[in-house]
Design a protein around this motif. Structure first.
Motif, PDB file in Angstrom:
ATOM      1  N   THR A  58       0.426  -9.698  -6.243  1.00 30.94           N
ATOM      2  CA  THR A  58       0.621  -9.425  -7.666  1.00 30.94           C
ATOM      3  C   THR A  58       1.260  -8.047  -7.815  1.00 30.94           C
ATOM      4  N   PRO A  59       2.069  -7.828  -8.855  1.00 29.43           N
ATOM      5  CA  PRO A  59       2.750  -6.531  -8.998  1.00 29.43           C
ATOM      6  C   PRO A  59       1.821  -5.443  -9.504  1.00 29.43           C
ATOM      7  N   MET A  60       2.174  -4.218  -9.174  1.00 28.29           N
ATOM      8  CA  MET A  60       1.462  -3.040  -9.669  1.00 28.29           C
ATOM      9  C   MET A  60       2.490  -1.947  -9.912  1.00 28.29           C
ATOM     10  N   LEU A  61       2.503  -1.404 -11.114  1.00 29.53           N
ATOM     11  CA  LEU A  61       3.452  -0.359 -11.489  1.00 29.53           C
ATOM     12  C   LEU A  61       2.703   0.959 -11.657  1.00 29.53           C
ATOM     13  N   VAL A  62       3.146   1.982 -10.937  1.00 34.12           N
ATOM     14  CA  VAL A  62       2.536   3.309 -11.007  1.00 34.12           C
ATOM     15  C   VAL A  62       3.565   4.279 -11.578  1.00 34.12           C
ATOM     16  N   GLY A  63       3.220   4.942 -12.676  1.00 28.03           N
ATOM     17  CA  GLY A  63       4.075   5.965 -13.277  1.00 28.03           C
ATOM     18  C   GLY A  63       3.541   7.353 -12.984  1.00 28.03           C
ATOM     19  N   LEU A  64       4.394   8.256 -12.488  1.00 26.28           N
ATOM     20  CA  LEU A  64       3.968   9.592 -12.056  1.00 26.28           C
ATOM     21  C   LEU A  64       4.849  10.666 -12.683  1.00 26.28           C
ATOM     22  N   THR A  65       4.212  11.751 -13.117  1.00 27.68           N
ATOM     23  CA  THR A  65       4.930  12.936 -13.571  1.00 27.68           C
ATOM     24  C   THR A  65       4.247  14.152 -12.970  1.00 27.68           C
ATOM     25  N   TYR A  66       5.034  15.016 -12.339  1.00 28.26           N
ATOM     26  CA  TYR A  66       4.520  16.236 -11.700  1.00 28.26           C
ATOM     27  C   TYR A  66       4.794  17.422 -12.615  1.00 28.26           C
ATOM     28  N   ASN A  67       3.707  18.100 -13.032  1.00 22.28           N
ATOM     29  CA  ASN A  67       3.806  19.259 -13.924  1.00 22.28           C
ATOM     30  C   ASN A  67       3.265  20.489 -13.210  1.00 22.28           C
ATOM     31  N   PRO A  68       4.122  21.270 -12.547  1.00 27.27           N
ATOM     32  CA  PRO A  68       3.635  22.461 -11.834  1.00 27.27           C
ATOM     33  C   PRO A  68       2.917  23.412 -12.784  1.00 27.27           C
ATOM     34  N   GLN A  69       1.767  23.928 -12.336  1.00 23.03           N
ATOM     35  CA  GLN A  69       0.998  24.864 -13.139  1.00 23.03           C
ATOM     36  C   GLN A  69       1.456  26.296 -12.870  1.00 23.03           C
ATOM     37  N   LYS A  70       0.930  27.206 -13.654  1.00 23.08           N
ATOM     38  CA  LYS A  70       1.299  28.608 -13.525  1.00 23.08           C
ATOM     39  C   LYS A  70       0.996  29.103 -12.112  1.00 23.08           C
ATOM     40  N   GLY A  71       1.995  29.676 -11.496  1.00 21.99           N
ATOM     41  CA  GLY A  71       1.847  30.173 -10.133  1.00 21.99           C
ATOM     42  C   GLY A  71       2.267  29.185  -9.068  1.00 21.99           C
ATOM     43  N   ASP A  72       2.448  27.908  -9.430  1.00 29.22           N
ATOM     44  CA  ASP A  72       2.897  26.901  -8.460  1.00 29.22           C
ATOM     45  C   ASP A  72       4.414  26.940  -8.337  1.00 29.22           C
ATOM     46  N   PRO A  73       4.962  26.629  -7.144  1.00 28.65           N
ATOM     47  CA  PRO A  73       6.422  26.581  -6.991  1.00 28.65           C
ATOM     48  C   PRO A  73       7.015  25.435  -7.796  1.00 28.65           C
ATOM     49  N   LYS A  74       8.237  25.618  -8.261  1.00 37.03           N
ATOM     50  CA  LYS A  74       8.917  24.603  -9.073  1.00 37.03           C
ATOM     51  C   LYS A  74       9.740  23.645  -8.211  1.00 37.03           C
ATOM     52  N   GLN A 105       9.791  15.294 -14.217  1.00 37.12           N
ATOM     53  CA  GLN A 105      10.499  14.019 -14.332  1.00 37.12           C
ATOM     54  C   GLN A 105       9.568  12.865 -13.961  1.00 37.12           C
ATOM     55  N   ARG A 106       9.492  11.883 -14.875  1.00 41.22           N
ATOM     56  CA  ARG A 106       8.661  10.714 -14.604  1.00 41.22           C
ATOM     57  C   ARG A 106       9.329   9.824 -13.561  1.00 41.22           C
ATOM     58  N   GLN A 107       8.502   9.276 -12.688  1.00 41.12           N
ATOM     59  CA  GLN A 107       8.996   8.383 -11.645  1.00 41.12           C
ATOM     60  C   GLN A 107       8.117   7.138 -11.607  1.00 41.12           C
ATOM     61  N   ASP A 108       8.753   5.970 -11.688  1.00 43.10           N
ATOM     62  CA  ASP A 108       8.039   4.693 -11.610  1.00 43.10           C
ATOM     63  C   ASP A 108       8.114   4.156 -10.193  1.00 43.10           C
ATOM     64  N   GLN A 109       6.971   3.799  -9.660  1.00 45.76           N
ATOM     65  CA  GLN A 109       6.877   3.216  -8.329  1.00 45.76           C
ATOM     66  C   GLN A 109       6.332   1.796  -8.439  1.00 45.76           C
ATOM     67  N   HIS A 110       7.091   0.826  -7.912  1.00 47.72           N
ATOM     68  CA  HIS A 110       6.683  -0.574  -7.940  1.00 47.72           C
ATOM     69  C   HIS A 110       5.976  -0.920  -6.632  1.00 47.72           C
ATOM     70  N   PHE A 111       4.752  -1.404  -6.746  1.00 46.62           N
ATOM     71  CA  PHE A 111       3.982  -1.845  -5.593  1.00 46.62           C
ATOM     72  C   PHE A 111       3.646  -3.325  -5.745  1.00 46.62           C
ATOM     73  N   THR A 112       3.248  -3.931  -4.631  1.00 55.36           N
ATOM     74  CA  THR A 112       2.767  -5.311  -4.622  1.00 55.36           C
ATOM     75  C   THR A 112       1.493  -5.336  -3.797  1.00 55.36           C
ATOM     76  N   THR A 113       0.416  -5.860  -4.382  1.00 55.76           N
ATOM     77  CA  THR A 113      -0.860  -5.885  -3.681  1.00 55.76           C
ATOM     78  C   THR A 113      -1.541  -7.221  -3.906  1.00 55.76           C
ATOM     79  N   ARG A 114      -2.661  -7.404  -3.259  1.00 57.86           N
ATOM     80  CA  ARG A 114      -3.482  -8.606  -3.434  1.00 57.86           C
ATOM     81  C   ARG A 114      -4.859  -8.179  -3.931  1.00 57.86           C
ATOM     82  N   LEU A 115      -5.403  -8.923  -4.868  1.00 57.69           N
ATOM     83  CA  LEU A 115      -6.690  -8.591  -5.467  1.00 57.69           C
ATOM     84  C   LEU A 115      -7.656  -9.762  -5.313  1.00 57.69           C
ATOM     85  N   ALA A 116      -8.909  -9.430  -5.050  1.00 54.93           N
ATOM     86  CA  ALA A 116      -9.937 -10.449  -4.856  1.00 54.93           C
ATOM     87  C   ALA A 116     -10.438 -10.965  -6.198  1.00 54.93           C
TER      88      ALA A 116
END
Length: 722
Positions: A58-74, A105-116
């Motif tokens: 079955t498909p699984m869609l993961v959306g990710l956005t990385y927001n560096p905090q103060k002091g973190d490298p960009k 920047q948001r990034q969508d990752q498409h996965f496929t897995t199996r669920l019980a």
């Protein structure tokens, strides 16, 4: 007195400092967690909106956005996504994929897995390059018909629609009597809409669908439907999926992969006014009542002869009417096309087209011989050959794999005998020996020595009985449609482990699976006859890397003297054999592999419309042989369970459909076929049964075999007396 007071004061200060440090640590923990939550925005979606079939991909869609905090490298951040979920009642499928996130920047990752069934939770983690956890979710709870997910049963229908303009199509679940009649109240129809740009990128993700409807999407816009998504859909259809294309305002280019599935010449759309008689014949009764106010409908002509085993519906009552609806086989799947947009015939507030949609969808999916309650009696005779459900056959295949002497339980008499021997050693024998030697006080020492020696002896004795070498049992089947060299392979394997270890699988060339050409498109998972994900004991982890259209097993932990079942599904570029059938009944089998064909069979319909097997015979490695069949004599065939296993049964059902259309199926079993994978660092005792099947239609008598010669170099001919 002063000294006591000073010591008490010091102790009090130490206690206060410890309490303060503990409070500060507790205050820092939410702050660190809050920083993680702010640093990453993560959301994910399971299945088709909220629907999935237990045990299937079955498909699984993961959306990710990385927001560096103060002091973190960009700079970009390299991570590994890890998804963990029970795929059945025993195996926990852990999927990993390395990614790089750009700040903001948001990034969508498409996965496929199996669920019980009754999935208890799905874990999602982000792991840094240093191996530390960057982010982790609270496992989302899934249960039957919960607010999170809905399990789709075998008797239910699941449709996915992309680009839908119709108001009536999504409302068909309210009219399920149009599909099942009044006797199918326990079955349901689920229709879920999904944007084209969010469709899965891997063909196994579509396997839980009964039908995918692509509704007048922008076919040429690569931002909407990317080439990887198009290729995934095409592969799924060739492997047994069902696709319906609705042509509306947008033209489907002739060079588009979906257009090449339709064996017709595509013309330009023309406006066509439909009569009331035509609309009533098509179940557009509401539209027929207001035919004077209906605008002309745009119809895309599909020109050319209708191929064998294809079906068409023309606009009735109109002379020279163009095709309205066509559908037919494509590989092991089915593809169809509506040449106009039914949404133009709906009422102002919707309604009036449900009967038409039900008729078209039933034509696409109910003609398959997969579910006996749906299909005509004639087709049921074909599917009755297998006489098992997928889960029953799955259990039978796994029982075959586990049928090793080393996996059988020890006899109770061995246990009784060993316990009796231990009792004798610790009791009478120890007493009389020490008494004779006059060292009875040493019984505490001799008893400990006896227990240690007995334990070591029992361990090595069981190790000798159970075996100290790795054993692998496997059974596979690779199938090809008529006239195609590309095949679809399913391998069931059981690995018996001599030690508790995390094992690495390799290809036949000794390279890691991810680097082996034979497995570059393979999809690995565990396998179990237990489907319920609750109350499990002895969970087994299967680690896989999912990337570039494959799910490769990277590590398989197995406990000592137990067997891990694995399933590998893959596309095969070239079949190991080919076959042809002429009009006289001659079957030509060409063995393209380096191993001899141990036995071959021809499966086709008998006069009573039920299938039967005809023994053909062996074929040498690299050889070619012509068999003259006798249609009146049939024999049985063993090991039918592998053809009904869950990942194979859709292809078997497609073959049953094609048997009704006049096709035959050639089945071969190879002798001493080499196992297509190995375990790194271990020599194994292997037992491997390899089958292959190909659909064949009778050819004309003036054509020769696959290479124009028979096995002795002569021309193929009709049997004497014909």
């Amino acid at each position: 007195m002063n000294k006591r007071w000073i010591n008490g004061f010091r102790a009090s200060v130490c206690v206060l400092l410890l309490l303060a440090c503990q409070a500060q640590a507790q205050d820092d923990q939410p702050a660190k967690q809050d920083k993680k939550l702010k640093e990453f925005n993560v959301d994910f979606f399971i299945g088709w909106k909220d629907c999935y079939r237990p045990g299937e991909w079955t498909p699984m869609l993961v959306g990710l956005t990385y927001n560096p905090q103060k002091g973190d490298p960009k700079a970009p951040l390299s991570l590994t996504i890890r998804i963990s979920a029970m795929q059945d009642g025993q195996n926990n499928l852990i999927i990993e994929r390395p990614i790089v996130l750009l700040p903001g920047q948001r990034q969508d990752q498409h996965f496929t897995t199996r669920l019980a069934q009754r999935q208890e939770g799905i874990s999602l983690e982000l792991i840094g390059q240093d191996g530390r956890e960057k982010w982790k979710n609270e496992p989302v709870q899934y249960s039957v018909n919960s607010q999170f997910a809905t399990e789709i049963r075998e008797s239910d229908i699941l449709l996915a629609v992309s680009g839908c303009k119709s108001k009536d199509l999504p409302n068909l679940p309210r009219k399920k009597e149009l599909f099942f009649g009044h006797d199918g109240r326990s079955s349901e129809i689920f229709i879920r809409q999904k944007e084209a740009r969010l469709l899965p990128w891997d063909w196994p993700a579509y396997s839980s669908l009964d039908l995918l409807v692509l509704y007048d999407i922008d076919w040429s816009d690569m931002a909407i439907l990317k080439p990887a998504q198009i290729e995934a859909i095409c592969q799924w259809v060739r492997g047994g999926g069902t696709l319906l294309i609705v042509l509306g305002a947008r033209k489907l280019p002739a060079e588009h992969p979906f257009a090449r599935m339709l064996p017709f010449k595509k013309g330009e759309a023309a406006a066509r006014r439909l009569s009331a008689q035509t609309l009533n014949a098509l179940n557009f009764h509401e539209a027929a009542s207001r035919v004077e106010n209906l605008p002309p409908q745009m119809v895309w002509p599909l020109e050319g002869l209708l191929p064998p085993d294809w079906h068409e519906e023309n606009f009735p009552s109109d002379a020279g009417a163009p095709r309205m609806f066509v559908y037919g086989p494509h590989g092991f799947g089915r593809v169809g096309a509506l040449t106009f947009d039914p949404a133009g015939l709906e009422g102002p507030a919707g309604g009036g087209t449900e009967g038409f949609w039900a008729k078209m969808i039933k034509a696409m999916i109910f003609s398959k011989t997969g579910r006996p309650s749906w299909v005509p009696d004639e087709a049921n005779k074909v599917i009755d050959l297998w006489n098992r459900t997928g889960n029953t056959s799955n259990a039978a295949v796994l029982n075959y794999l586990v049928d090793l002497p080393q996996m059988r339980p020890l006899s109770i008499w061995w246990v009784i005998g060993l316990l009796a021997l231990l009792g004798l050693l610790l009791g009478p024998i120890d007493y009389f020996v020490l008494k004779k030697l006059k060292v009875q006080p040493l019984t505490w020492l001799t008893s400990a020595v006896i227990i240690v020696l007995f334990t070591v002896g029992a361990y090595y004795g069981v190790r000798y009985i159970r075996g100290n070498i790795m054993r692998i049992r496997a059974v596979s089947v690779v199938d090809a449609p008529a006239g195609q060299a590309e095949g679809w392979s399913s391998i069931y394997a059981g690995i018996f482990a001599p030690d508790t270890e995390s094992y690495e699988l390799t290809g036949p060339d000794g390279k890691a699976l991810a680097q082996s050409a034979d497995f570059k498109n393979s999809w690995w998972s565990g396998e179990s006859s237990l489907q319920d994900g609750r109350g499990r004991m002895g969970t087994r982890n299967i680690y896989c890397r999912q990337n570039d259209g494959a799910n490769i097993a990277s590590a398989v932990p197995i406990s000592i003297w137990t067997m891990q079942h694995l399933l590998c599904e893959a596309r095969v570029a070239k079949m190991p054999f080919s076959a042809e059938l002429d009009e006289y009944g001659n079957v030509t089998v060409v063995n393209h592999s380096g191993r001899p064909i141990k036995q071959s069979w021809l499966m086709r319909q008998k006069p009573d419309k039920t299938p039967g097997f005809e023994n053909l015979g062996p074929v040498q490695a690299g050889g070619r042989k012509v068999f003259a069949t006798k249609t009146a004599e049939y024999s049985g065939m063993r090991d039918l369970d592998i053809f009904n296993a869950p990942c194979v049964i859709n292809r078997t059902r497609a073959m049953a459909d094609q048997l009704l259309a006049g096709a035959s199926v050639v089945i071969v079993e190879f002798e001493d076929s080499p196992l297509p994978f190995a375990v790194k660092g271990y020599s194994s005792e292997v037992s491997y049964v390899a089958y292959a099947r190909q659909v064949v239609f009778p050819r004309s008598a003036d054509r020769s075999g696959p290479d124009g010669r028979d096995e002795q170099g002569g021309a193929a001919s009709a049997p004497a007396g014909d």
